[in-house]
Design an enzyme around this catalytic site. Sequence first.
Site, PDB file in Angstrom:
ATOM      1  N   GLY A  10       0.818  -1.210   0.000  1.00 34.76           N
ATOM      2  CA  GLY A  10       0.000   0.000   0.000  1.00 34.76           C
ATOM      3  C   GLY A  10       0.849   1.255   0.000  1.00 34.76           C
ATOM      4  O   GLY A  10       2.013   1.241   0.408  1.00 34.76           O
ATOM      5  N   THR A 129       5.151   2.049   6.190  1.00 37.03           N
ATOM      6  CA  THR A 129       3.794   1.554   6.407  1.00 37.03           C
ATOM      7  C   THR A 129       3.123   2.467   7.413  1.00 37.03           C
ATOM      8  O   THR A 129       3.739   2.839   8.415  1.00 37.03           O
ATOM      9  CB  THR A 129       3.742   0.104   6.920  1.00 37.03           C
ATOM     10  OG1 THR A 129       2.410  -0.188   7.372  1.00 37.03           O
ATOM     11  CG2 THR A 129       4.708  -0.144   8.064  1.00 37.03           C
ATOM     12  N   ILE A 130       1.887   2.828   7.149  1.00 40.51           N
ATOM     13  CA  ILE A 130       1.171   3.658   8.111  1.00 40.51           C
ATOM     14  C   ILE A 130       0.881   2.870   9.388  1.00 40.51           C
ATOM     15  O   ILE A 130       0.637   3.457  10.442  1.00 40.51           O
ATOM     16  CB  ILE A 130      -0.146   4.221   7.535  1.00 40.51           C
ATOM     17  CG1 ILE A 130      -1.161   3.119   7.260  1.00 40.51           C
ATOM     18  CG2 ILE A 130       0.115   5.069   6.306  1.00 40.51           C
ATOM     19  CD1 ILE A 130      -2.553   3.629   6.937  1.00 40.51           C
ATOM     20  N   ASP A 131       0.935   1.524   9.319  1.00 38.61           N
ATOM     21  CA  ASP A 131       0.555   0.696  10.458  1.00 38.61           C
ATOM     22  C   ASP A 131       1.618   0.657  11.549  1.00 38.61           C
ATOM     23  O   ASP A 131       1.320   0.256  12.684  1.00 38.61           O
ATOM     24  CB  ASP A 131       0.272  -0.735  10.002  1.00 38.61           C
ATOM     25  CG  ASP A 131      -0.847  -0.816   8.974  1.00 38.61           C
ATOM     26  OD1 ASP A 131      -1.684   0.102   8.949  1.00 38.61           O
ATOM     27  OD2 ASP A 131      -0.870  -1.787   8.200  1.00 38.61           O
ATOM     28  N   ARG A 166     -23.943  12.786  21.831  1.00 38.41           N
ATOM     29  CA  ARG A 166     -23.823  11.468  21.210  1.00 38.41           C
ATOM     30  C   ARG A 166     -22.492  10.802  21.577  1.00 38.41           C
ATOM     31  O   ARG A 166     -21.523  11.468  21.920  1.00 38.41           O
ATOM     32  CB  ARG A 166     -23.886  11.594  19.682  1.00 38.41           C
ATOM     33  CG  ARG A 166     -25.246  11.944  19.127  1.00 38.41           C
ATOM     34  CD  ARG A 166     -25.135  12.245  17.652  1.00 38.41           C
ATOM     35  NE  ARG A 166     -26.452  12.514  17.059  1.00 38.41           N
ATOM     36  CZ  ARG A 166     -26.640  13.159  15.918  1.00 38.41           C
ATOM     37  NH1 ARG A 166     -25.597  13.628  15.239  1.00 38.41           N
ATOM     38  NH2 ARG A 166     -27.850  13.350  15.454  1.00 38.41           N
ATOM     39  N   MET A 173      -7.307   2.541  10.419  1.00 31.05           N
ATOM     40  CA  MET A 173      -6.596   1.405   9.853  1.00 31.05           C
ATOM     41  C   MET A 173      -5.581   0.842  10.853  1.00 31.05           C
ATOM     42  O   MET A 173      -5.523   1.260  11.998  1.00 31.05           O
ATOM     43  CB  MET A 173      -5.928   1.813   8.550  1.00 31.05           C
ATOM     44  CG  MET A 173      -6.891   2.032   7.404  1.00 31.05           C
ATOM     45  SD  MET A 173      -6.008   2.510   5.891  1.00 31.05           S
ATOM     46  CE  MET A 173      -7.298   2.273   4.688  1.00 31.05           C
ATOM     47  N   GLY A 174      -4.768  -0.104  10.377  1.00 30.32           N
ATOM     48  CA  GLY A 174      -3.736  -0.692  11.221  1.00 30.32           C
ATOM     49  C   GLY A 174      -3.651  -2.200  11.121  1.00 30.32           C
ATOM     50  O   GLY A 174      -2.748  -2.812  11.678  1.00 30.32           O
ATOM     51  N   GLN A 277      -6.502   8.262   5.576  1.00 25.73           N
ATOM     52  CA  GLN A 277      -5.290   8.179   6.391  1.00 25.73           C
ATOM     53  C   GLN A 277      -4.030   8.048   5.546  1.00 25.73           C
ATOM     54  O   GLN A 277      -2.929   8.355   6.005  1.00 25.73           O
ATOM     55  CB  GLN A 277      -5.381   6.981   7.338  1.00 25.73           C
ATOM     56  CG  GLN A 277      -6.454   7.131   8.385  1.00 25.73           C
ATOM     57  CD  GLN A 277      -6.909   5.787   8.917  1.00 25.73           C
ATOM     58  OE1 GLN A 277      -6.402   5.308   9.924  1.00 25.73           O
ATOM     59  NE2 GLN A 277      -7.873   5.178   8.253  1.00 25.73           N
ATOM     60  N   ARG A 278      -4.166   7.560   4.330  1.00 25.18           N
ATOM     61  CA  ARG A 278      -3.008   7.363   3.450  1.00 25.18           C
ATOM     62  C   ARG A 278      -2.732   8.577   2.566  1.00 25.18           C
ATOM     63  O   ARG A 278      -1.628   8.713   2.048  1.00 25.18           O
ATOM     64  CB  ARG A 278      -3.251   6.166   2.520  1.00 25.18           C
ATOM     65  CG  ARG A 278      -3.328   4.820   3.197  1.00 25.18           C
ATOM     66  CD  ARG A 278      -3.361   3.738   2.122  1.00 25.18           C
ATOM     67  NE  ARG A 278      -3.519   2.412   2.660  1.00 25.18           N
ATOM     68  CZ  ARG A 278      -2.529   1.663   3.146  1.00 25.18           C
ATOM     69  NH1 ARG A 278      -1.313   2.153   3.183  1.00 25.18           N
ATOM     70  NH2 ARG A 278      -2.768   0.453   3.594  1.00 25.18           N
TER      71      ARG A 278
END
Length: 345
Positions: A10, A129-131, A166, A173-174, A277-278
């Site tokens: 990704g 990697t964003i993770d 509320r 993600m992750g 997020q990307r």
Amino acid sequence: MRIGVLCSGGDSPGMNAAIRGAVLRAVEVHGFEMIGFMDGWRGFFAGDSVPLDRRAVRGISPLGGVILGTSRVQPFLAGRGDAGDLQAIRDRAAEYGIDGFLLIGGNGTQTVAQLLTAAGIPAIGLPKTIDNDLGGTDYTFGFDTAVSIAAEAIDRLRTTGESHRRCMVLEVMGRDAGWIALHAGMAGGAQVMLIPEFPESIERISEWVLSVRDRGRSSLVIVAEGFRLAGSDEQVTREGLDGFGRKRLGGVVELLAPLIEERTGIETRATVLGHLQRGGSPTAFDRVLATRTGIAAADAARAGQWGTMAGLRGDRVEMVPLAEAVGRLKTVPADRYEEVRLTFG
């Protein structure tokens, strides 16, 4: 020396800065030639390549995405890295006159880099990697940007949630690691952070939400896409598989929100942040980290440090053996989760 650069997996903010750092160091300082392959291994096998020099990387650091493109096309077309696959890569690299690879990617990409090096095909890894789930490095570039975007989303959801009393539930993600949810939750002051490493029961989640209401606030719950309720063996998935044959995660928030509302009586709304997020420009932190990573990778190629990855250790970028980066998922440790839960819960 001539080096091939390709990206796989990704996309992740900071990839362009990493390419720029590697090219400027390799070409301008070490006198190397650099060639980039479009869309990862697809471009390598299809002969779709571009020369990389100062002009090619001019002004790309603040850009989102990646100028070379990326894909989940597998490098081992015939099988799983057998002799025939490796020989095909070796022969194709010889046609390009490549002496080694710089491979930009996550766990799968770094595993490929390790396999190539073990087979005598020199490769160096750049961890993106964003993770943030890759071993061998404290942080991967792309993670800080994803966290910043998620934290901004929390800020925006909080104001509308408070206005209507509320409970707002945000999915990030992750995959199987909860780093984005944990860090964004801390940054945004979310009262509940649900991550894959530590399943929680709907009863306990509801108790937390009610305790927030009793304090006169409206709950903000952030949940990682790989989170499972306690007692469940299955993650919530969407139809189909990704390019690596894994189930597509996503949609757990659509399960949680109705359950929270049913058990607490508090109106609850679900939001999936998804690929936002990307996208967009990387943060300054990711640009700097990616640039330093690219520089370190170019220097490692000159020094013949193949089979390594440029990892951040403290405030230093160091070349670490690829064996330290692959084969295990870097997950949130129990003590980190507990300190955050006790503080924000």
